[in-house]
Design an enzyme around this catalytic site. Structure first.
Site, mmCIF file in Angstrom:
data_model
loop_
_atom_site.group_PDB
_atom_site.id
_atom_site.type_symbol
_atom_site.label_atom_id
_atom_site.label_comp_id
_atom_site.label_asym_id
_atom_site.label_seq_id
_atom_site.Cartn_x
_atom_site.Cartn_y
_atom_site.Cartn_z
ATOM 1 N N GLU A 279 35.319 32.443 35.730
ATOM 2 C CA GLU A 279 36.410 32.101 34.816
ATOM 3 C C GLU A 279 36.414 32.996 33.581
ATOM 4 O OE1 GLU A 279 38.754 30.191 35.696
ATOM 5 O OE2 GLU A 279 37.759 29.521 37.523
ATOM 6 N N ASP A 362 35.414 37.506 41.005
ATOM 7 C CA ASP A 362 34.227 37.232 41.818
ATOM 8 C C ASP A 362 33.191 38.339 41.658
ATOM 9 O OD1 ASP A 362 35.215 34.866 42.783
ATOM 10 O OD2 ASP A 362 35.823 35.656 44.738
#
Length: 426
Positions: A279, A362
């Site tokens: 995030e 990611d």
């Protein structure tokens, strides 16, 4: 002619529904490619046979409801025009009030109410299936409360938007779309700024993260990423769902890092730190602002195209649609139908960009945390908790997935693990 158009509209929707059902339940192949069998992306390694069967069943039903609901919205607006309901809503407004804004309020209220009533069955079916498959833990009264809050939030938003939009149309028939777009810029930024502190708390209870040891680890991670965060928030979602989630919301001083309590209950600290690093990557790489810019560019083109399509449709079928002027509030269903169609058509492009950003996030997260076991474990638990398909059908991925599939995400982590192992042996 109007009856014929209505008949063909309903027939087209029925045919589309059968095609969507046939594709999802009979044609689409969701089996794992041979080269991934036995890997940690293989559902057989972290789901038992019953869980795998349930994930396939639930995903097919959820995807079918998605593909049925969007064109159902178009059909609803189309029929509202054809049967004269839009004209009736306008008349009710005129019969009730003399002031234009109040007349608009009556029109938007009845349109919103009929729309809610028409779409309620699909919403309830979706909720009921979520309960059946133990994804939703929400009671019916709680679910109805959220539904009613959503109705009034949407009503107020639509009333403001339509009132301003049609005022602009009356002032400039040629450039209303450009003026509307210019006004949408501060409005969009304002909504994003107030959403974390005004809109989101209407649905759920937010509080500072109670686990101060975990919060310290997350804030330390944020400090390494040069993110000015002082608090992490948790939200009570266990009363509503068994699914897991975490996200960053808001802009400027109202930005928030949020964790669902279900995520806190199901994932280890290492897995949560990977999710948080993911995030944070969105903040570091300015994905939120890139997304806003992309949305504004698309909305400029979309409003221009909407203005052209509305004018063409009224010239071509104004009599059947019972609308003779773009600036007549009776044309609101046509406006909403066109906007919904354009959003659906553009969703593959926006989803593609989103998947690219999620892939970047990611990569950033695994490079920051360095623990592939925690990263893969978090994705496996997310899949299990949400009964998600590891390898969804192509059209589902194109139209629904703003994230890479779990097959892609886990296999990339395994590739990263191999890269690091090779570097260490060189």
């Amino acid at each position: 002619m109007a009856r014929k158009m209505g008949f063909y509209g309903i027939l087209a929707y029925i045919v589309f529904g059968f095609l969507a059902y046939w594709y999802l339940f009979y044609l689409a192949d969701t089996s794992l490619p041979f080269e991934f069998q036995g890997s940690r992306a293989d559902p057989a390694t972290f789901l038992n046979p019953r869980e795998y069967m349930l994930s396939e069943e639930y995903s097919k039903i959820r995807n079918l409801l998605f593909f049925l609901s969007t064109p159902y919205e178009w059909l609803f607006y189309f029929l509202v025009l054809l049967v004269g309901l839009s004209g009736a809503f306008k008349k009710w407004g005129k019969d009730t009030f003399q002031h234009k804004l109040l007349q608009n309020g009556v029109y938007i209220f009845w349109l919103s109410l009929f729309s809610y009533a028409a779409t309620f069955p699909l919403s309830y079916i979706s909720y009921n299936f979520s309960k059946t498959y133990n994804i939703s833990t929400q009671s019916f009264p709680s679910w109805m409360k959220d539904e009613l809050i959503g109705f009034w939030v949407n009503f107020v938003t639509l009333l403001i938007t339509i009132s301003v939009l049609y005022w602009l149309i009356q002032r400039s028939r040629k450039y209303w779309w450009l003026l509307a777009w210019l006004l949408s810029i501060p409005f969009t930024l304002f909504i994003m700024f107030v959403q974390p502190v005004v809109i989101d708390p209407l649905y759920n209870d937010f509080s500072p993260l109670k686990n101060k040891e975990l919060e310290a680890k997350i804030l330390d991670l944020a400090g390494k990423a040069d993110i000015p965060a002082n608090h992490v928030f948790e939200v009570n979602m266990a009363e509503k769902t068994n699914a897991l989630n975490a996200y960053v919301t808001g802009i400027g001083g109202n930005s928030r890092i949020v964790l669902w309590d279900t995520t806190l209950n199901r994932l280890s600290d290492g897995e949560i730190l990977f999710i948080m690093a993911h995030e944070m990557a969105h903040y570091v790489e300015k994905h939120i602002y890139i997304g806003i810019a992309g949305y504004l560019i698309l909305s400029l083109f979309g409003l221009w195209l909407t203005s052209r399509m509305m004018a063409w449709a009224i010239r071509r079928w104004g009599k059947e649609l019972k609308v003779d002027d773009v600036g007549d509030i009776r044309s609101v269903p046509l406006l909403l139908m066109i906007l919904s169609m354009l959003m659906f058509i553009s969703s593959p492009a926006s989803n593609f960009v989103s998947r690219y950003q999620e892939t970047r996030a990611d990569r950033y997260a695994i490079e920051m945390t360095g623990n592939t076991d925690d990263a893969i474990g978090s994705f496996q638990t997310l899949t299990k908790a949400g009964l998600s398909q590891v390898n969804p059908p192509l059209l589902v991925k194109i139209f629904r997935y703003g994230h890479p599939t779990m097959l892609e995400r886990i296999s990339r982590l395994e590739d990263y693990e191999v890269e690091q192992r090779n570097k260490n042996t060189d």
